[in-house]
Every structure is written in structure tokens, then in C-alpha cells.
Write an enzyme that holds these catalytic residues in place. Sequence first.
Site, PDB file in Angstrom:
ATOM      1  N   HIS A 367      12.234   2.740   1.078  1.00 50.12           N
ATOM      2  CA  HIS A 367      10.733   3.380   1.530  1.00 50.12           C
ATOM      3  C   HIS A 367      11.214   4.832   1.351  1.00 50.12           C
ATOM      4  O   HIS A 367       9.900   5.131   0.692  1.00 50.12           O
ATOM      5  CB  HIS A 367      10.297   2.794   3.282  1.00 50.12           C
ATOM      6  N   CYS A 679       0.400  -4.067 -13.477  1.00 51.25           N
ATOM      7  CA  CYS A 679       0.067  -3.020 -12.259  1.00 51.25           C
ATOM      8  C   CYS A 679       2.021  -2.761 -12.013  1.00 51.25           C
ATOM      9  O   CYS A 679       2.162  -1.887 -11.781  1.00 51.25           O
ATOM     10  CB  CYS A 679      -0.630  -2.801 -11.118  1.00 51.25           C
TER      11      CYS A 679
END
Length: 754
Positions: A367, A679
Site C-alpha cells: 500500500h 489500464c
Amino acid sequence: MPTRSALGGPRLLLRRLREAMAEPVNAQARLDRIVVLIAANMVAEVCSVYVLRADQRLELFATEGLKREAVHLTTMRSDEGLVGLISTTAEPLALTDAQAHPAFSYRPETGEEIYHSFLGVPVLRGGNTLGVLVVQNKVKRAYSEEEIEVLETIAMLMAEMIASGELQAIVRPGAEIAARQHLALTGTPVADGVGLGHAVMHEPRVIVTQIVAEDTHHELERLEAALTAMRANIDQILDADGSAGESREVLEAFRVFANDRGWLRRLREAVSTGITAEAAVERVQNDARARLQRQTDPYLRERLHDLDDLANRLLHQLTGQSLIAAPESLPDNAILVARSMGPAALLEYDRKKLRGLVLEDAGGSSHVAIVARALGIPTVGDVENVTNLLEQGDAIIVDGTTGEVQIRPQPNVEAAYREKARLRARRQEQYHRLRDVRAVTRDGVDINLMMNAGLLVDLQNLPEAGVKSIGLFRTELQFMLASRFPKVEQQFQLYKQVLEAVPGDVTFRTLDIGGDKILPYMRTYEEENPALGWRALRIGLDRPGLLRMQLRSLLLAGAGRDLRIMFPMVTMVSEFDEAKAIVEREVAHLKRHNHEPPKSLRLGVMIEVPALLWQLDELLERVDFLSVGSNDLVQYLTAADRDNRRVANRFDTLSAPVLRALASVPKKARAYGKPVTLCGEMGGRPLEALTLIALGYRGLSMSATSVGPVKAAILAADAGDFTQYVETLLEERAGTASLREKLRAFADAKGVPL
Ligand code: PEP
Ligand code: MG
């Protein structure tokens, strides 16, 4: 020797040593004074200091008792002789008759043959050996436990002196002391860019300066109080249902260690030897590190980290220092170094002062890596042991593009990186000038370049990247940064701000959690294969409450606007039907409650699961658009984990099977008149982007920093040329290996900058 009556001895000695260390004399004079003090206090005839050099030899730096001529002349391999043995085992060694020991190696120049008994201890810091401290006596005598401990305590002081770098000035010419040596480390490239600066430890080690206790009883009380407070603190975090920055698993491990009898006993015993509680924690931890670092079992090494963290917590508890660096006291050119850190913690630092980030236990998909990329901080992850190899303030260079980290770089290395940074800045300047130029190939093919985002901080990159639209908004990032499920209001606020800030389209992807994206506050299930498990839309459909709330937030935020929503990890077309039905129910619900609906609502699907490639007709009849998530699609096509370095060469985006699979999507979509974008990360790499254009892709969404390089390549390329070449490559069945080199050579020959 310091018997009970001499207990004032070590305390007095340490005070004298401290004074000697502060005296304004040169390093050699200081060391010479120190060995005399130690020998006198310990009633030994010899006291010698050996310092480990970068070439892994131990050099005699000072001695009282051995021949002075041997100083800086006598060196030995780090595995040679008794001193070498102490250095490699990182354990003390006490011998009544040193010469009888099989490891004894005779050095005539030192004149040590007349000394029989020998006591040596390692000088340790961060679990690494920096040198060896030795005392010797003529008579055959046994050293007591207490004496060993006194010498170990002195070694803690020596560690400080060696780590300070002061001794580099007197090492044999041409050599380098290991503690201050230049190190070139390699990790995983996480976020592009080169950063030069000075190390700031995110969780600074407490430097223990007060080693000898004034009052042992008082120190024992301090230790117990700190232990109690630390345990309570861990319990509190564990009980506070998810407000933890750390994962539950780590905290559970802390709890186990914090109650471990062996650890507690060693701490208490160390304090009982007359040192402070802080010094005891440091000593016990140094021993544990030295032992565990030699373990090859990854599980045990992992426990070492837990134990390290716990010791660090205890030290902070004892000293009252805050556990993490104060973000506001960051120097101007800080390179943040952390074992691991949460994304929220990174956001607390002043971006303007951060030149780089180095992570020991976190890789590209962590993260914090996502946030580092959004902030454009050059970052390298998975750098083994880096937190123990550095001192606060050390010079350090991070190359987030190659994954290199240079610690205490030599001037020529530093100059080379400065040049690299300068070149990069110049290139950025060129991209900057392309900002408002449309991405059109030389033969006039218009490519829609978009940005991937997921945080509000991403949006500030839009103008600089020169893009108008967001092709992938990863909504799970808000969930991953939060400490509990974000409420409808919070989700709504984020989506609304995004829609307001972005001039073009925003394609919101519904929650993509599970797999490697874990929410600490969400109950997880042990899965053998999380990437193939309960994740993304699968969770959304099985637990529609969560998905409904998110859709409601999106629809509310999109009131009166164009809204685009896409679903991740669709495997069967029927899953899209189910998801669409939920959307329609939500739309009806909002209408019933008199909320303004979006002006237009488009629903799309991500192609991430290969099974969809064989359902393209059914899918295209239903959806408004498609977006290829090549990160997952390639991982599943090649059965190679996208984050596993061992199989990284098998995760080949430019192999014939992958290109053939990718080619099928725009071809089919054109027949249905439905737009398709890509993407995944590959779209952000110039060579891959040109290849995708050759396959028929006209929309690519990528990280902000990729837009410039991709645009520069597009402007220099001829789409027709590339299309023809790629078609030939795929037709001539040259695809037994990667096509990368051929494609690169083709692009080079055409003068396309990659
Ligand atoms: C992908 O899989 O390519 C993708 C864009 O999604 P993520 O990287 O978030 O899994
Ligand atoms: Mg994906």
C-alpha cells in the site's frame, strides 16, 4: 579484577571511558587512552581493539600490552584466529589457555605468546559485527561471567565510536572500516526517479547512551513498568477493532513475544548485571540478532523482525521517545528508510522534503508503494536488512528505476548519480513541454492517454501529465488507507471531489479487494490461492451490501454528471448481469428518494480473467465499454504471479501468446462499436504502448509519470509501420521466445525514443 567490592569499578571505568570519548584529541590518541583505561580497570595485562574492515579483515587498531609496532600492521581474515572466531560467531569467548584452542593463530609481531588467558567479545551494532575487543592475562585464569558482561558493556560504547566513523581517519591507508563502508544494495524498483540525500529512519533506533545503572533495583522497576505499559499498549491496539496501522498477525506475534519467559528472563538478568534497562534491551536484542541473523530458516528470520520491533517498542517506552520520526522535523533532503510503513504514515511527511524512500519489507504492490508512486517519490522496496546497515543521517542514494540503493556512496558514485538525476530532470523538462501536445502518431493516429488514480493526491498530477481523463480510478485505495469501512458519506465525498477536479471522464472501478489487497479491518479467510480466490466483484456479488453502498455513493456523487463505472475480476458474463441489476436497483432507489440521477451512466467490465476472452460476443452485447487489466490478465494467462520476482521473466507482456490474446479484444470491440482501453502497467511503457497501438488499442491509461515517455514515443512513431511489423511477427510464428528484443530493435531502427 572486578569482584563484588570492585563493582564501583565498571561504573567508574565507563564514566572515564565516556570522558575519554569526549576529549578533543585525535582518534588514535583516544583509542590508545581507552585501551589503557580498560586494561587497568580490568586488571589485565593486555587490552586490544580490532576493527572490521570492508575487505572483511580485522585490523588491530590499538593495544595496551602487545607490541605497539603491530598496531595497524596486524590484520587477519574475519574467520581467522580467536578474534576471527568471535567476529563470525558474534559471541564472547573466554579461555584459560588460549594457545591450546584449535582456532588460535600465532602472530609473532604482537608478542602475545606470553599471555595465556584470553577474553574477547564482539563489538555489535544492529546485529552486525563491527570489531572485537580483547583482554589477555599472563597467568592461566578463568574469567568470570561478570567480567564477560563488563567487557560486553564496554563493547557497546566501542560500537558507538566505531559507528561514528571517526576511526576511518586512522585505518591503514587504502582500507575502509566496515561500519562506514560504501554499500551498493539492490531491491525491487517501486517508484521511478533518482533521489540523493540523507537517511532518516522512519522508526529511529534509540541510541542508548546511559549504559551503567546508578541503581539496579530502580532499573528493574523501570523495566517492569515499561513491559507492562508496552503489553497494555499492544492489547489496546488489538482490541481497538482495527485502528491498527500494523496487521493483526504482527501484533499477535508481538503479544506472544512480549510474554515470552526466555526473553523476559534474559532482560532481567541483563539488568541485574548493573546496566540500565535500556542497555539491557539493547544487549539482549544484539545477542538475539546475532544468533538469528545466522539462521537460514525464513520463518525464524521473520521472527527476528518481530523481536526487533518489540525491542524497539520497549526502548521507546523506556525513553519516552516517540516510535516514529517526527514528520515535521524532516531535513530538506530526506531519504526515508523504513522496515515497512503504512500509507497513512507516509502521507504525514512533507513531500517537498522527501527525496526518496527505501523499504526493507515492502515491495511494489504494498500500500505504501501505491502512495509513493502517487506522490512521485523515488522508491526502492525489498532491500534486505537496510535498516540495520544505516545510521541516521548517512548519505544515501535511491534509484527507483533500477532498484539500486547506494549507502555512504564514494564521491565518483555520487557524481554519477547526480548526473543521472540531472539527465532525468532534463527529460522531465522535455515531457513538460509536451504537456499540451496531443498524442498523435506521425501517420495521424490519435491516442487517448489517460491517468490511473485512486487517491486525491493523484489528482494534482493531472495538469503536469497533461491528461484530462482518468481511465482507472482504483476505489479500493480509500478503503485500504482507512481504519474501518468508509461510510457512504465518506465515499460520496471522495467521488464527488474527484468528479469536480477532473475535467474529462473518470472511470470508477468498484472495490477490488482480496488477493493481495487486504483490508486490515475486514475478516479474511485463509485461502490457498488468494489470487484465484474470493476477491473483487466476487466479494461484491456474494456480499452485495458492500457493493450496494459503494454504488449508491457513486450514483449520488454523479448526480447530473456523466458517470462511468466498471467491474473488476469478472469471470462470467452472468456476473456482469448480476452487477448491472444491482446498479439498476440502486438507481431506482435513488429516484424513489428524489435524488437527481447521473446525466449518463455507462457500465463497463475489466478484462482480467482469460475466460472472458472467449465470451467477448456476449460481453460486448451488454457492456458500454471494456478496459483490459493487463496486470491480472497476463498473470493468469502465463500462470506467473505478477509480484513474484522469481517468475518475473515468465510474466512476459511482449510474448506471442499474450499479444495474440490482447489483439482479440480491440478487434472484437470494433465490430460492436464499443470503446476499449487498457489500464495495466504495460500501457505505461513506451515499447509496450506502441505494440498495443499496433494491436488496435487507441486508449491507454497509466500512471502520471508514464504519460510523458509514452507520448514522446507516440509522437515519433508511425502506427502503420508498427502494425505491419507486429502482424508479421505474430504471423511468421517467430514467437517461441519473447518478442521484446525484436520489437525494441525495430523501434530503435525507426528512431523512436524508448
Ligand atoms: C490490472 O489488473 O491490470 C489492473 C489495472 O488492476 P490492478 O492492478 O489494480 O489489479
Ligand atoms: Mg487487476
